[in-house]
Design an enzyme around this catalytic site. Structure first.
Site, PDB file in Angstrom:
ATOM      1  N   CYS A   2       0.841  -1.190   0.000  1.00 52.77           N
ATOM      2  CA  CYS A   2       0.000   0.000   0.000  1.00 52.77           C
ATOM      3  C   CYS A   2       0.883   1.250   0.000  1.00 52.77           C
ATOM      4  O   CYS A   2       2.070   1.184   0.295  1.00 52.77           O
ATOM      5  CB  CYS A   2      -0.877   0.015   1.233  1.00 52.77           C
ATOM      6  N   ARG A  27       1.348   1.509  -6.099  1.00 53.08           N
ATOM      7  CA  ARG A  27       1.571   0.555  -5.016  1.00 53.08           C
ATOM      8  C   ARG A  27       0.319  -0.231  -4.663  1.00 53.08           C
ATOM      9  O   ARG A  27       0.378  -1.208  -3.917  1.00 53.08           O
ATOM     10  CB  ARG A  27       2.063   1.296  -3.772  1.00 53.08           C
ATOM     11  N   TRP A  76      -3.741  -1.918  -1.412  1.00 53.69           N
ATOM     12  CA  TRP A  76      -3.704  -3.184  -2.134  1.00 53.69           C
ATOM     13  C   TRP A  76      -4.154  -4.207  -1.101  1.00 53.69           C
ATOM     14  O   TRP A  76      -3.433  -4.497  -0.137  1.00 53.69           O
ATOM     15  CB  TRP A  76      -2.285  -3.482  -2.616  1.00 53.69           C
ATOM     16  N   ASN A 101       0.883   0.121   6.045  1.00 53.54           N
ATOM     17  CA  ASN A 101       1.397  -0.697   4.948  1.00 53.54           C
ATOM     18  C   ASN A 101       2.077  -1.896   5.582  1.00 53.54           C
ATOM     19  O   ASN A 101       2.881  -1.733   6.485  1.00 53.54           O
ATOM     20  CB  ASN A 101       2.406   0.126   4.135  1.00 53.54           C
ATOM     21  N   GLY A 102       1.729  -3.091   5.128  1.00 54.74           N
ATOM     22  CA  GLY A 102       2.348  -4.291   5.696  1.00 54.74           C
ATOM     23  C   GLY A 102       1.300  -5.226   6.255  1.00 54.74           C
ATOM     24  O   GLY A 102       0.116  -5.110   5.926  1.00 54.74           O
ATOM     25  N   GLU A 485       9.518 -13.552 -20.449  1.00 53.48           N
ATOM     26  CA  GLU A 485       9.202 -12.146 -20.152  1.00 53.48           C
ATOM     27  C   GLU A 485       8.058 -11.655 -21.049  1.00 53.48           C
ATOM     28  O   GLU A 485       7.156 -10.950 -20.583  1.00 53.48           O
ATOM     29  CB  GLU A 485      10.475 -11.294 -20.312  1.00 53.48           C
ATOM     30  N   LYS A 489       4.463 -10.297 -19.648  1.00 59.15           N
ATOM     31  CA  LYS A 489       3.902  -8.985 -20.002  1.00 59.15           C
ATOM     32  C   LYS A 489       2.475  -9.144 -20.523  1.00 59.15           C
ATOM     33  O   LYS A 489       1.568  -8.404 -20.138  1.00 59.15           O
ATOM     34  CB  LYS A 489       4.739  -8.278 -21.089  1.00 59.15           C
ATOM     35  N   GLU A 492       0.077 -10.134 -17.629  1.00 55.02           N
ATOM     36  CA  GLU A 492      -0.212  -9.189 -16.549  1.00 55.02           C
ATOM     37  C   GLU A 492      -0.982  -7.963 -17.006  1.00 55.02           C
ATOM     38  O   GLU A 492      -1.748  -7.414 -16.223  1.00 55.02           O
ATOM     39  CB  GLU A 492       1.043  -8.836 -15.752  1.00 55.02           C
ATOM     40  N   HIS A 508       7.298 -32.409 -25.818  1.00 58.41           N
ATOM     41  CA  HIS A 508       7.121 -33.116 -24.545  1.00 58.41           C
ATOM     42  C   HIS A 508       5.818 -32.710 -23.864  1.00 58.41           C
ATOM     43  O   HIS A 508       5.639 -32.956 -22.685  1.00 58.41           O
ATOM     44  CB  HIS A 508       8.329 -32.859 -23.641  1.00 58.41           C
ATOM     45  N   LYS A 607       2.870  -2.507  -7.871  1.00 55.86           N
ATOM     46  CA  LYS A 607       4.261  -2.394  -8.335  1.00 55.86           C
ATOM     47  C   LYS A 607       5.272  -2.994  -7.348  1.00 55.86           C
ATOM     48  O   LYS A 607       6.130  -3.760  -7.741  1.00 55.86           O
ATOM     49  CB  LYS A 607       4.574  -0.914  -8.582  1.00 55.86           C
TER      50      LYS A 607
HETATM   51  O1  M6R Z   1      10.837  -4.637  -7.778  1.00 55.48           O
HETATM   52  P1  M6R Z   1      11.237  -6.009  -8.193  1.00 55.48           P
HETATM   53  O2  M6R Z   1      12.112  -6.034  -9.383  1.00 55.48           O
HETATM   54  O3  M6R Z   1      11.820  -6.808  -7.053  1.00 55.48           O
HETATM   55  O4  M6R Z   1       9.880  -6.725  -8.613  1.00 55.48           O
HETATM   56  C1  M6R Z   1       9.837  -8.071  -8.969  1.00 55.48           C
HETATM   57  C2  M6R Z   1       8.510  -8.415  -9.596  1.00 55.48           C
HETATM   58  O5  M6R Z   1       7.466  -8.178  -8.709  1.00 55.48           O
HETATM   59  C3  M6R Z   1       8.255  -7.612 -10.878  1.00 55.48           C
HETATM   60  O6  M6R Z   1       9.286  -7.771 -11.804  1.00 55.48           O
HETATM   61  C4  M6R Z   1       6.929  -8.049 -11.525  1.00 55.48           C
HETATM   62  O7  M6R Z   1       7.033  -9.364 -11.987  1.00 55.48           O
HETATM   63  C5  M6R Z   1       6.553  -7.074 -12.643  1.00 55.48           C
HETATM   64  N1  M6R Z   1       5.205  -6.619 -12.450  1.00 55.48           N
HETATM   65  C6  M6R Z   1       6.639  -7.670 -14.002  1.00 55.48           C
HETATM   66  O8  M6R Z   1       6.281  -6.765 -14.998  1.00 55.48           O
END
Ligand code: M6R
Length: 612
Positions: A2, A27, A76, A101-102, A485, A489, A492, A508, A607
């Site tokens: 958060c 966040r 969040w 937060n936490g 990757e 993308k 997500e 396989h 994020k």
């Molecule tokens: O801040 P970080 O690089 O530690 O974050 C790791 C992942 O949470 C982050 O890369 C996440 O997978 C992204 N949303 C991908 O786009």
């Protein structure tokens, strides 16, 4: 995850709180709220489900709350569903309000005790126990500060919270244990925030609180910090490490688009002063005890999550090719095993945010297991991870705001290349070999710009993915993590299910998925694995699957009725993954926009993943 903001000022802080919540929205964006103490000493609170503009809208539509001291939160959800009742600030009868937060791990036990003693709960959150604890301590005659101290002693978990109370209308009390919390100093006003981005526009200097700290925030000269033992401490103040201009969207439609297009500049900043025309400048890449540590390193272990993990997977190929043993692991898995770490292993944690709970915990665990040398590759200068490690390699990508990581990934890869050279030198990399890699790296920004010219082409390609439910992505070697990757993308931000496979694995299992409705994307650079990959492409084609092949300009793959070849600018072996990820970032972006999704704030995500 958060976002927290707070302000003690001489002006009405409502606009500042709202503006900062907008910045902190990445966040968490399930709901948001603010609470202020008005000029009559009464607490006003407003909360809304949805994004911060819902809250702003509600406040501009009739609600006239104002005050010079206030706190705000963007959520969040962890404990308690998304609802107005669960939105922060949580309050006790508009006397005490808390933003947190936490996670308070012992919240169930505290709540049960409070309920037995007749407390009334208004939310399903773990945070509400803080409100009741503070109230109970105040009822017993303690000051607000003492009440917060007493409360913190009863809590377990990783958290940072801020408290507003009508008993102390010109103060905010904050406590930090685990989650980040900063104090920012502006012109005759003081702020608290969960990260630097929120302070960039409003403060000039900042202090990062330490775990166990409790602080009484009032105007600048009177802010007092107490450490875990209760003693007053001075924490060093530093300049805000972010330029406020860098967090503006400018002419772009979304932060993700802006960040994709900033990649050439981000790579240039990451390289600045760190390479000459033919070599890497060690003391510009790493400072402190770097030479002493690097001289001793015999192996590398990389820990990270999500996109950062994929950067680590690519680096494994690089390190191994130069004779440096390397393992790359998902941080959340590493921390629940009993890994054997060889002597003189350099543990590299990669994290854009520097706050990812699993990565931080894995790093701590590695130290407990006896790992002596730690290094973080991080994009957030004042983040927690940078204070936990021996060496920091800063990626200078600038703030990455979109939840989907893009420019952080390319700069992580560039940083890993620099590090690879520093270690490989010690294993016999010759000056000539180093110079060849450096030349390739130096050419990267202009190649990235050339790759970005594919934007129109990818935009039109995206139309063929918009109505799909599943996609398969294939790659081999260093480009298998690029397929991973690309799939991440797409998942997500466009919510299309995408699975990535090393192309050799097709037969396989995943080949069974192929039909006309499942497009396959193949990442096909012109390298030693291309012949093998071409066979895999044929395996898909033979089963009637449509393929989109991203191949280097000049190679021999031809388009036909089932294969669409998209040419990507040719690059050297080390930088090719960084070039090949660009069309996949653009593809996910355009598909998400065409599907009408909230590109920068995808559902269920945030994020910085500051909880387990
Ligand atoms: O801040 P970080 O690089 O530690 O974050 C790791 C992942 O949470 C982050 O890369 C996440 O997978 C992204 N949303 C991908 O786009």
């Amino acid at each position: 995850m958060c976002g927290i903001i707070g302000a003690v000022s001489h002006r009405n802080v409502v606009p500042v709180l709202l503006d900062s919540l907008g910045i902190l929205e990445y966040r968490g964006y399930d709901s948001s709220g603010i609470a202020v103490i008005n000029s009559e000493g009464v607490m006003d609170r407003e909360r809304k489900v949805g994004k911060v503009n819902q809250l702003a809208h509600s406040l501009s539509n009739g609600s006239t709350i104002s005050g010079t001291t206030g706190i705000g939160h963007t959520r969040w959800a962890t404990h308690g569903e998304v609802s107005e009742a669960n939105a922060h600030p949580l309050a006790f009868k508009e006397k005490i309000a808390v933003v947190c937060n936490g996670i308070i791990e012992n919240h169930e036990e505290l709540r049960a005790q409070h309920l037995r003693e007749g407390c009334e709960y208004n939310s399903g959150t773990d945070t509400e126990v803080i409100v009741h604890e503070i109230h109970r301590f105040q009822e017993s005659g303690l000051s607000l500060l003492e009440a917060v101290k007493g409360t913190v002693e009863k809590l377990t978990g990783s958290f940072a919270f801020a408290v507003l109370s009508i008993t102390n209308p010109e103060k905010i009390i904050v406590a930090k244990n685990g989650s980040s919390l900063l104090i920012g100093f502006g012109e005759n006003e003081t702020f608290i925030a969960s990260d630097t981005l929120a302070l960039a526009k409003i403060a000039k200097r900042m202090i990062s609180l330490e775990d166990g700290d409790i602080a009484e925030i009032s105007d600048q000269s009177e802010t007092v910090i107490f450490d875990r033992s209760g003693s007053i401490v001075q924490r060093p103040a530093e300049s805000i490490p972010i330029n406020a201009k860098n967090i503006e969207l400018g002419t772009y439609a979304h932060y993700m688009q802006k960040e994709i297009f900033e990649q050439a500049a981000a790579v240039s900043s990451t390289l600045k002063d760190r390479v000459t025309s033919d070599s890497v400048v060690e003391n510009e890449v790493l400072t402190g005890k770097a030479t002493e540590i690097l001289d001793r390193v015999e192996a590398v272990r990389i820990l990270a999550c999500g996109t950062s993990f994929y950067a680590g997977l690519i680096a494994k190929f690089w390190f191994e090719a130069l004779g440096i043993p390397c393992e790359t692991e998902i941080a959340s898995e590493f921390r629940y095993r009993k890994p054997v770490i060889a002597n003189n292993t350099l543990l590299i944690a990669i994290s854009q945010s520097g706050e990812t709970a699993d990565t931080l915990a894995a790093l701590e665990y590695a130290s407990e297991l006896g790992c002596r040398y730690t290094l973080a590759i991080c994009n957030s200068p004042a983040s927690k991870i940078t204070r936990m490690v021996d060496l920091v390699l800063h990626t200078h990508a600038g703030p990455e705001i979109s939840v989907a990581s893009t420019k952080a990934f390319s700069t992580q890869l560039v940083s890993l290349l620099l590090l690879m050279i520093l270690l490989a030198r010690r294993k016999g990399l010759t000056a000539q070999e180093e110079s060849e890699v450096v030349h390739e790296i130096r050419a990267l920004p202009s190649r990235i710009d050339a790759a970005l010219q594919m934007d129109r082409k990818i935009h039109s390609l995206a139309k063929q993915f918009v109505d799909k439910e599943h996609t398969l992505m294939l790659g081999r070697g260093t480009h298998y993590p690029i397929a991973l990757e690309g799939a991440l993308k797409l998942k997500e931000i466009s919510y299309i299910h995408a699975d990535a496979y090393p192309a050799g694995e097709l037969k396989h299992g995943p080949l069974a998925l192929i039909d006309a409705n499942v497009p396959t994307v193949a990442v096909a650079p012109n390298n030693h694995l291309l012949t093998k990959l071409k066979n895999n492409i044929q395996e898909v084609k033979t089963r009637g699957g449509k393929l989109f092949v991203f191949s280097d300009a000049g190679d021999s793959i031809k388009s036909d009725e089932l294969i669409e070849v998209i040419h990507v600018i040719q690059s050297g072996p080390y930088t090719s993954p960084i070039i090949h990820v660009i069309p996949l970032q653009l593809l996910a972006y355009h598909v998400a926009v065409m599907r009408g999704e909230d590109v920068d704030n995808p559902r269920n995500l945030a994020k910085s993943v500051t909880v387990e």
